[in-house]
Design an enzyme around this catalytic site. Structure first.
Site, PDB file in Angstrom:
ATOM      1  N   HIS A 156       0.823  -1.212   0.000  1.00 33.31           N
ATOM      2  CA  HIS A 156       0.000   0.000   0.000  1.00 33.31           C
ATOM      3  C   HIS A 156       0.857   1.263   0.000  1.00 33.31           C
ATOM      4  CE1 HIS A 156      -3.403   2.534   0.395  1.00 33.31           C
ATOM      5  NE2 HIS A 156      -4.211   1.635   0.898  1.00 33.31           N
TER       6      HIS A 156
ATOM      7  N   ASP B 120     -11.354  -3.394 -19.470  1.00 37.92           N
ATOM      8  CA  ASP B 120     -11.614  -4.331 -20.555  1.00 37.92           C
ATOM      9  C   ASP B 120     -10.297  -4.671 -21.243  1.00 37.92           C
ATOM     10  OD1 ASP B 120     -12.438  -5.774 -22.742  1.00 37.92           O
ATOM     11  OD2 ASP B 120     -13.674  -4.180 -23.611  1.00 37.92           O
TER      12      ASP B 120
ATOM     13  N   SER C 190     -23.636  13.689  -1.858  1.00 39.68           N
ATOM     14  CA  SER C 190     -23.012  13.017  -2.989  1.00 39.68           C
ATOM     15  C   SER C 190     -23.195  11.506  -2.847  1.00 39.68           C
ATOM     16  CB  SER C 190     -21.520  13.349  -3.045  1.00 39.68           C
ATOM     17  OG  SER C 190     -20.858  12.821  -1.897  1.00 39.68           O
TER      18      SER C 190
END
Length: 491
Positions: free
Chosen positions: A173, A423, A292
């Site tokens: 991380h 993709d 939001s």
């Protein structure tokens, strides 16, 4: 409960992938910033992307798909070359740093699994978190007598014959946050469509060229990095009974520390775009706060967690539990909040903590969701107003929870990363998993595969906890339906 079927994994190939034209790339060392340092003890990011390919067989996979993936990865690493390097802490250095040297490569493990692809990539509640571990690449830490070198990324591609492919990623991380991971993967997926072309062509691809300059992160008083690093060293010395000199060997030990409980299962829940609209309408009728998607999702998760505790208790009188503090920690992107702001393609960690707390009774009450929304909005507004020049973004509560926040749940993710848009030539993923939440107990959310502004929420817990969360999740949405039918509702 049925005995689990043994999963067999066959290693097909181990490929060392170098950046394209690596000889023309200069060696580089990057310091860690005060955004990176707190994550040095965090569990590596582990992600899985399942792609459905019902007719895939090994010859097509090895002779066609794999070469294309390898080439597109090499092309991507030409721009992301610091990722090919290692996190190192030499004896002569006061702090660890990132180093890329000529000859460094990324390990790409190619494997075949006998596991049930459709089961692992489903949303059922019967998927054991341990069943995902064989799909995750391991970081091959290189140890010496004086220090360790930790790779910044490891990749694995696993074939499920006549079913599909899984791409696995493991990354410390400290190398980068969720936005950085998403940039790298999106760049790789776009390059996989380029056949033999070796340069970025489209505007979309040019917007994914990473910015690695760490000097733009201004630690005005130098106090953040030094303070966090000293906390880190003291924590390591205490936890691992190491001398200050031996702390430089902490990297390997810290990554082996977290295990996946054998009885924990992975579950996913979805808030559709229509659900979120109904949540916003319900909150707007009771509050003027700006809601939001991020705020609504975090608030709803928090309320569901608070109510799940109620469903797990066997007592009718839970007054003591209602008085206990409930806290959640999430993350805000600081790239636009710094002064001056960072480029949107800055690669590294640039997130700060959003910690909110209240009594659990406030969350399970009639206006619990409004309470949660108002608290989160207030915290975010505080970040925006501070310009983050003198605000501590070091996630001290996350790694060193010694203050008054107490225990808390971590909510990680974003609706902006676009993980379901990746993709590689096989259309969108069937399922995306942040597998590392099995070790951290964080709750992960991302855009839904179904689109339409929906959000997918994932968590790993024992079955009782999953059942309790699921009950509170469904009941809350049913409460919105009651509102639309004119009945009193409580969510």
């Amino acid at each position: 409960m049925k005995m689990k079927k043994m999963i067999n994994t066959k290693q097909l190939e181990v490929i060392k992938v170098a950046p394209l034209n690596s000889k023309s790339i200069s060696e580089i060392s990057l310091p860690l910033t005060y955004f990176d340092t707190p994550f040095l003890l965090g569990s590596p990011t582990e992600m899985l992307f399942f792609y459905s390919l019902p007719n895939i067989e090994i010859t097509l996979f090895m002779n066609s798909l794999l070469p294309k993936l390898k080439h597109s990865l090499s092309l991507t690493l030409q721009h992301y070359y610091p990722l090919v390097g290692n996190l190192v802490w030499p004896p002569q250095s006061n702090q660890p740093f990132i180093k890329y040297a000529h000859g460094d490569t990324v390990t790409l493990l190619v494997a075949e699994s006998t596991a049930n692809f459709d089961h692992l990539s489903s949303k059922t509640y019967t998927r054991y978190a341990n069943d995902f571990q064989h799909l995750l690449p391991q970081l091959a830490v290189q140890s010496t007598n004086s220090s360790n070198a930790v790779p910044l990324v490891a990749l694995q591609i696993t074939l499920f014959r006549n079913s599909g492919i899984c791409i696995g990623l493991t990354q410390p991380h400290a190398a980068g946050d969720g936005r950085s991971v998403a940039m790298f993967l999106k760049s790789w997926s776009l390059n996989s469509h380029l056949e033999t072309i070796t340069t970025y062509l489209s505007n979309e691809q040019s917007l994914l060229i990473p910015f690695f300059d760490r000097t733009v992160v201004k630690d005005v008083s130098i106090r953040f990095q030094e303070a966090y690093f000293q906390q880190l060293v003291e924590f390591i010395r205490s936890k691992y009974s190491m001398s200050e000199h031996d702390c430089k060997n902490w990297l390997l030990a810290s990554m082996e520390d977290l295990k996946v409980p054998a009885d924990h299962i992975a579950a996913s829940f979805e808030l559709t775009g229509a659900d979120i609209s109904r949540l916003r309408k319900w909150v707007s009728s009771r509050s003027s706060a700006r809601t939001s998607r991020f705020v609504l999702v975090c608030a709803y998760i928090w309320v569901c967690l608070a109510k799940a505790t109620k469903f797990k208790t066997t007592r009718d009188d839970d007054r003591e539990g209602l008085m206990k503090t409930s806290s959640v920690l999430s993350f805000g992107d600081y790239r636009t909040r710094l002064d001056p702001p960072l480029p949107p393609t800055y690669f590294g960690n640039c997130v700060g903590e959003i910690v909110v707390s209240t009594k659990r009774g406030d969350l399970v009450g009639e206006n619990g969701l409004v309470v949660a929304v108002n608290l989160i909005v207030k915290e975010i507004r505080g970040l925006d107003n501070a310009l983050v020049r003198d605000v501590d973004p070091g996630l001290a509560h996350f790694l060193f929870p010694n203050g008054d926040v107490g225990e808390f749940d971590v909510i990680a993710g974003s609706t902006q990363f676009g993980f379901y848009e990746l993709d590689f030539g096989w259309e969108r993923p069937k399922k995306v998993e942040l597998a590392s939440i099995a070790k951290t107990r964080a709750i992960f959310f991302a855009d839904s595969r179904n689109g339409n502004d929906g959000v997918e929420i994932s968590l790993v817990r024992c079955k009782d906890e999953i059942d309790a969360f699921g009950l509170s999740f469904v009941n809350g949405l049913n409460g919105l339906s009651d509102m639309n039918q004119g009945r009193n509702s409580r969510i």
